[in-house]
Design an enzyme around this catalytic site. Structure first.
Site, PDB file in Angstrom:
ATOM      1  CB  SER A  72      -0.927   0.117   1.155  1.00 62.58           C
ATOM      2  OG  SER A  72      -1.701  -1.126   1.210  1.00 62.58           O
TER       3      SER A  72
HETATM    4  N1  SAH Z   1      -1.169  -4.563   3.866  1.00 63.24           N
HETATM    5  C1  SAH Z   1      -0.398  -4.788   2.632  1.00 63.24           C
HETATM    6  C2  SAH Z   1      -1.119  -4.486   1.643  1.00 63.24           C
HETATM    7  C3  SAH Z   1      -1.231  -5.741   0.771  1.00 63.24           C
HETATM    8  S1  SAH Z   1      -2.419  -5.766  -0.700  1.00 63.24           S
HETATM    9  C4  SAH Z   1       0.553  -3.644   2.925  1.00 63.24           C
HETATM   10  O1  SAH Z   1       1.066  -3.420   4.064  1.00 63.24           O
HETATM   11  O2  SAH Z   1       1.151  -3.347   1.750  1.00 63.24           O
HETATM   12  C5  SAH Z   1      -3.797  -6.601  -0.152  1.00 63.24           C
HETATM   13  C6  SAH Z   1      -3.560  -8.075   0.262  1.00 63.24           C
HETATM   14  O3  SAH Z   1      -4.714  -8.584   0.548  1.00 63.24           O
HETATM   15  C7  SAH Z   1      -2.887  -8.829  -0.933  1.00 63.24           C
HETATM   16  O4  SAH Z   1      -1.904  -9.476  -0.549  1.00 63.24           O
HETATM   17  C8  SAH Z   1      -4.078 -10.042  -1.035  1.00 63.24           C
HETATM   18  O5  SAH Z   1      -3.631 -11.310  -1.442  1.00 63.24           O
HETATM   19  C9  SAH Z   1      -4.772  -9.875   0.284  1.00 63.24           C
HETATM   20  N2  SAH Z   1      -6.141 -10.563   0.033  1.00 63.24           N
HETATM   21  C10 SAH Z   1      -7.265 -10.047  -0.675  1.00 63.24           C
HETATM   22  N3  SAH Z   1      -8.300 -10.911  -0.543  1.00 63.24           N
HETATM   23  C11 SAH Z   1      -7.876 -11.793   0.840  1.00 63.24           C
HETATM   24  C12 SAH Z   1      -8.702 -12.240   1.562  1.00 63.24           C
HETATM   25  N4  SAH Z   1      -9.813 -12.808   1.403  1.00 63.24           N
HETATM   26  N5  SAH Z   1      -8.147 -12.816   2.632  1.00 63.24           N
HETATM   27  C13 SAH Z   1      -6.820 -12.614   2.957  1.00 63.24           C
HETATM   28  N6  SAH Z   1      -6.092 -11.862   2.335  1.00 63.24           N
HETATM   29  C14 SAH Z   1      -6.638 -11.044   1.102  1.00 63.24           C
END
Ligand code: SAH
Length: 223
Positions: A72
């Site tokens: 993010s």
């Molecule tokens: N928190 C992260 C952002 C990662 S992007 C950061 O600090 O940068 C969002 C993440 O959500 C991805 O890795 C994706 O695989 C995950 N995601 C999407 N749907 C999900 C679900 N149903 N359960 C768990 N994770 C999920």
């Protein structure tokens, strides 16, 4: 607190000046809480991304982390954290979408108990290594579909989802403690807004805030 931050490829991107530039940018975009700015200053974002992209670590942009996912944007992490702790730091926080673990480490630095769920196994494994290298012992990670929350550990005073969908899963609302707050991007892909849900008894007060764009909240898990 990070007391054993690894000294990784220590030039440029890890310098105080580079990080301070990110902090100025966050301030220009309306992040004013000294506590949030300190958290963002102390979290080594370069440590959560591929070495080839590390020189961009303190730009205010999302960056690829593999498997079609992104780390993010710093402003988004700061804003979501600000919203989550607006009425005090929740003692127990559920995070959906660990990704590379960057937002997780910001939350862990608040001193709360963090439960974080990720559906893509290799991302979770890598996040686990990084968080443990940084010394965050109070973070529990699980390979699961976060749409079901984390029943065994509920209720949570805070829930934060880093992936967007048009509706809020019922399971997450049920696992939110009375007086707790959920923060997530809500809406169709092109029309998402950061949304805050405050639970008071069995009432859920929904507030729609900033326009944002997140990766989708998907169903099921990937090995
Ligand atoms: N928190 C992260 C952002 C990662 S992007 C950061 O600090 O940068 C969002 C993440 O959500 C991805 O890795 C994706 O695989 C995950 N995601 C999407 N749907 C999900 C679900 N149903 N359960 C768990 N994770 C999920």
């Amino acid at each position: 607190m990070i007391d054993n931050e690894p000294n990784l490829h220590g030039i440029g991107m890890t310098s105080a000046r580079t990080r301070e530039r990110m902090i100025s940018r966050l301030q220009e975009k309306g992040i004013t809480s000294p506590r949030i700015l300190d958290l963002m200053r102390m979290t080594p974002r370069h440590f959560f991304i591929d070495e080839a992209l590390a020189h961009q670590a303190y730009d205010d942009n999302a960056l690829p982390i593999g498997h079609g996912q992104t780390i993010s944007q710093p402003w988004v992490v700061a804003r979501m954290t600000e919203l989550l702790i607006e009425n005090g730091v929740p003692s127990k926080i559920l995070e959906i979408g660990t990704g590379c673990g960057y937002q997780t480490s910001v939350l862990a630095a608040l001193g709360a108990d963090i439960y974080s769920v990720e559906r893509i196994r290799p991302l979770l494994d890598q996040a686990r290594k990084r968080l443990s290298a940084l010394g965050y012992a109070r973070v529990q990670l699980k390979h699961a579909d976060g749409g079901f929350g984390w029943t065994a550990e509920a209720p949570f005073q805070g829930i934060l989802a880093a992936c967007g969908r048009p509706d809020i899963p019922d399971e997450l609302l049920q696992q939110l403690a009375d007086g707790g707050r959920l923060v997530m991007p809500l809406g169709e892909r092109e029309q998402q807004h950061l949304t805050v849900v405050d639970r008071v008894g069995n009432d859920f007060n929904v507030t729609k805030l900033d326009a944002v764009r997140f990766v989708p909240f998907q169903r099921g898990i990937l090995k």
